[in-house]
Design a protein around this motif. Structure first.
Motif, mmCIF file in Angstrom:
data_model
loop_
_atom_site.group_PDB
_atom_site.id
_atom_site.type_symbol
_atom_site.label_atom_id
_atom_site.label_comp_id
_atom_site.label_asym_id
_atom_site.label_seq_id
_atom_site.Cartn_x
_atom_site.Cartn_y
_atom_site.Cartn_z
ATOM 1 N N PRO A 226 0.925 -1.168 0.199
ATOM 2 C CA PRO A 226 0.125 -0.099 0.260
ATOM 3 C C PRO A 226 0.896 1.153 -0.048
ATOM 4 N N LEU A 227 0.785 2.107 -0.996
ATOM 5 C CA LEU A 227 1.508 3.338 -1.025
ATOM 6 C C LEU A 227 0.530 4.378 -1.193
ATOM 7 N N THR A 228 0.168 4.823 -0.154
ATOM 8 C CA THR A 228 -0.782 6.071 0.105
ATOM 9 C C THR A 228 0.102 7.249 0.290
ATOM 10 N N VAL A 229 -0.549 8.356 0.167
ATOM 11 C CA VAL A 229 0.189 9.701 0.353
ATOM 12 C C VAL A 229 0.814 9.725 1.647
ATOM 13 N N GLU A 230 0.166 9.314 2.665
ATOM 14 C CA GLU A 230 0.743 9.163 3.911
ATOM 15 C C GLU A 230 1.970 8.555 4.070
ATOM 16 N N VAL A 259 1.959 6.663 -8.637
ATOM 17 C CA VAL A 259 2.032 5.317 -8.461
ATOM 18 C C VAL A 259 1.223 4.303 -9.370
ATOM 19 N N THR A 260 0.078 4.556 -9.735
ATOM 20 C CA THR A 260 -0.736 4.158 -10.757
ATOM 21 C C THR A 260 0.005 3.681 -12.023
ATOM 22 N N MET A 261 0.527 4.953 -12.556
ATOM 23 C CA MET A 261 1.306 4.486 -13.771
ATOM 24 C C MET A 261 2.275 3.459 -13.956
ATOM 25 N N GLN A 262 3.156 3.668 -12.715
ATOM 26 C CA GLN A 262 4.280 2.643 -12.369
ATOM 27 C C GLN A 262 3.809 1.275 -12.385
ATOM 28 N N ARG A 263 2.368 1.144 -11.635
ATOM 29 C CA ARG A 263 1.885 -0.173 -11.652
ATOM 30 C C ARG A 263 1.583 -0.696 -12.993
ATOM 31 N N VAL A 264 0.651 0.063 -13.741
ATOM 32 C CA VAL A 264 0.237 -0.329 -15.141
ATOM 33 C C VAL A 264 1.422 -0.620 -16.038
ATOM 34 N N SER A 265 2.638 0.112 -15.858
ATOM 35 C CA SER A 265 3.723 -0.084 -16.591
ATOM 36 C C SER A 265 4.451 -1.628 -16.171
ATOM 37 N N VAL A 285 1.819 -6.147 -8.575
ATOM 38 C CA VAL A 285 2.045 -4.859 -8.964
ATOM 39 C C VAL A 285 1.338 -3.730 -7.757
ATOM 40 N N GLY A 286 0.542 -4.465 -6.851
ATOM 41 C CA GLY A 286 -0.118 -3.411 -5.979
ATOM 42 C C GLY A 286 -1.708 -3.168 -6.130
ATOM 43 N N PHE A 287 -2.364 -3.733 -7.070
ATOM 44 C CA PHE A 287 -3.570 -3.589 -7.415
ATOM 45 C C PHE A 287 -4.654 -4.354 -6.693
ATOM 46 N N GLY A 288 -4.123 -5.373 -6.121
ATOM 47 C CA GLY A 288 -4.863 -6.180 -5.256
ATOM 48 C C GLY A 288 -5.314 -7.337 -5.701
ATOM 49 N N ASN A 289 -6.531 -7.028 -6.885
ATOM 50 C CA ASN A 289 -7.218 -7.967 -7.596
ATOM 51 C C ASN A 289 -7.346 -7.556 -9.180
ATOM 52 N N ALA A 291 -9.894 -7.207 -11.042
ATOM 53 C CA ALA A 291 -11.004 -6.155 -11.368
ATOM 54 C C ALA A 291 -10.386 -4.773 -11.168
ATOM 55 N N THR A 292 -9.480 -4.379 -10.239
ATOM 56 C CA THR A 292 -8.780 -3.195 -9.956
ATOM 57 C C THR A 292 -7.921 -2.980 -11.037
ATOM 58 N N LEU A 293 -7.147 -4.074 -11.371
ATOM 59 C CA LEU A 293 -6.032 -4.102 -12.395
ATOM 60 C C LEU A 293 -6.723 -3.751 -14.003
ATOM 61 N N ARG A 294 -7.984 -4.396 -14.085
ATOM 62 C CA ARG A 294 -8.520 -4.152 -15.356
ATOM 63 C C ARG A 294 -8.986 -2.629 -15.359
ATOM 64 N N HIS A 295 -9.630 -2.178 -14.469
ATOM 65 C CA HIS A 295 -10.152 -0.550 -14.392
ATOM 66 C C HIS A 295 -8.955 0.086 -14.690
ATOM 67 N N HIS A 296 -7.872 0.050 -14.161
ATOM 68 C CA HIS A 296 -6.648 1.158 -14.087
ATOM 69 C C HIS A 296 -5.775 0.877 -15.581
ATOM 70 N N PHE A 297 -5.827 -0.361 -16.183
ATOM 71 C CA PHE A 297 -5.170 -0.814 -17.251
ATOM 72 C C PHE A 297 -5.920 -0.159 -18.435
ATOM 73 N N GLY A 298 -7.316 -0.223 -18.177
ATOM 74 C CA GLY A 298 -8.068 0.193 -19.374
ATOM 75 C C GLY A 298 -8.234 1.882 -19.249
ATOM 76 N N ALA A 299 -8.032 2.409 -18.277
ATOM 77 C CA ALA A 299 -8.184 3.660 -18.147
ATOM 78 C C ALA A 299 -6.924 4.635 -18.699
ATOM 79 N N VAL A 300 -5.543 3.750 -18.671
ATOM 80 C CA VAL A 300 -4.432 4.136 -19.123
ATOM 81 C C VAL A 300 -4.076 3.838 -20.437
ATOM 82 N N LEU A 301 -4.403 2.519 -20.807
ATOM 83 C CA LEU A 301 -3.977 2.216 -22.083
ATOM 84 C C LEU A 301 -4.899 1.790 -23.169
ATOM 85 N N GLU A 302 -6.109 1.996 -22.569
ATOM 86 C CA GLU A 302 -7.675 1.819 -23.531
ATOM 87 C C GLU A 302 -7.751 0.414 -23.999
#
Length: 319
Positions: A226-230, A259-265, A285-289, A291-302
């Protein structure tokens, strides 16, 4: 993509031309198995082409080479609003037959004259965004970002962002590892996100820390956590508010987006070159599951992780 052409005109900017040559024009790189492109520099009237900064070019090839190019690059030039009609027509024909077309900085004006920006998202150097929008009102100008790939039309911001734009196109066509290998060869960061801000502030009187580079290197080694701002702020020995401000000043983006971009990369590389399942990659990569990977992967790489793996992975996938 095999045949790459770059068009130069009078007033060509040497750095802009050089940034294109660095990514696409390397004839020999024995240390990797990246593709080598048939690379040609051309102009409307072969011969002497006036440069912008005290030296000229001699160009042997004319616009006939554009007719068979898979990628047509427009080198930026000093007088952005004066483009040879023959060049405009050649670029328009290339786009119509399905070639990729790329321009950054002032070269984007030529794409506008060719009608290739109408209804498309695009960018240019932050100084010229309002001017570009006024010149081509049907374009969707995003002058705050580094680059935009809309369909087969790539536009980039000024100077070094032309390299980022080219590496993004290489990543889209050949995959993350090919782009990272090319970036390493030319001593560039492997991935600056297109949505990252062009103008990164350099604060005066910076005293809390000299650079966030050690923190970024640490975060790259701990993406599965977990890489929160805090947490990042604690690692940097700053308050969350000071850290968030410093992070944007130094990187042009927010901590969580970075962090999201590094995880997608990293996910892209694992999809290309590992037999891990989608669920395993998501955890790694830290997305946990998945479904979350698919969400961020689609948002970044379409695209989806599965579709990306089918396109770029040479191994038999396990999921």
């Amino acid at each position: 993509m095999k045949n790459v052409v770059v068009i130069v005109q009078d007033g060509v900017e040497p750095f802009g031309l050089g940034s294109i040559c660095e990514v696409w024009g390397e004839e020999y790189h024995p240390d990797d198995d990246n593709p080598v492109f048939d690379f040609t520099v051309c102009t409307a009237r072969p011969g002497r082409v006036r440069g912008a900064t005290g030296f000229d070019l001699y160009v042997e090839h004319g616009l006939e080479v554009v007719e068979t190019a898979d990628l047509v690059c427009i080198a930026p030039k000093r007088d952005r609003a004066q483009n040879d009609p023959a060049v405009v027509a050649a670029v328009r024909r290339a786009a119509e037959r399905g070639a990729y077309v790329s321009a950054h900085c002032t070269g984007v004006w030529l794409l506008g004259e060719a009608g290739l920006l109408d209804g498309r998202e695009c960018t240019t150097h932050w100084r010229y965004g309002a001017e570009l929008q006024a010149a081509f009102p049907e374009a969707i100008v995003r002058s705050e970002v580094l680059y935009v790939l809309d369909d087969a039309v790539l536009t980039g911001a000024g100077s070094a962002a032309g390299i980022d734009a080219s590496l993004h196109l290489m990543r889209s066509v050949f995959g993350a590892r090919t782009a990272a290998t090319a970036a390493r060869r030319i001593v560039m960061p492997p991935h600056r996100a297109g949505g990252q801000a062009q103008f990164v502030r350099a604060p005066i009187g910076q005293v809390e820390a000299e650079s966030l580079s050690p923190l970024l290197a640490w975060a790259m080694e701990h993406l599965e956590e977990p890489l929160t701002v805090e947490r990042l702020a604690r690692e940097a020995h700053m308050s969350s508010r000071t850290f968030a401000r410093r992070f944007r000043d130094e990187t042009g983006t927010t901590p969580l987006r970075w962090v999201t971009m590094q995880r997608v990369s990293l996910a892209s590389e694992l999809l290309e070159h590992s037999r891990l399942s989608i669920e395993q990659i998501a955890s790694r990569v830290g997305f946990g599951n998945a479904a979350t990977l698919r969400h961020h992967f689609g948002a970044v790489l379409e695209t989806t992780p599965q579709a990306y793996r089918r396109t770029f992975c040479s191994l038999q996938p396990t999921a």
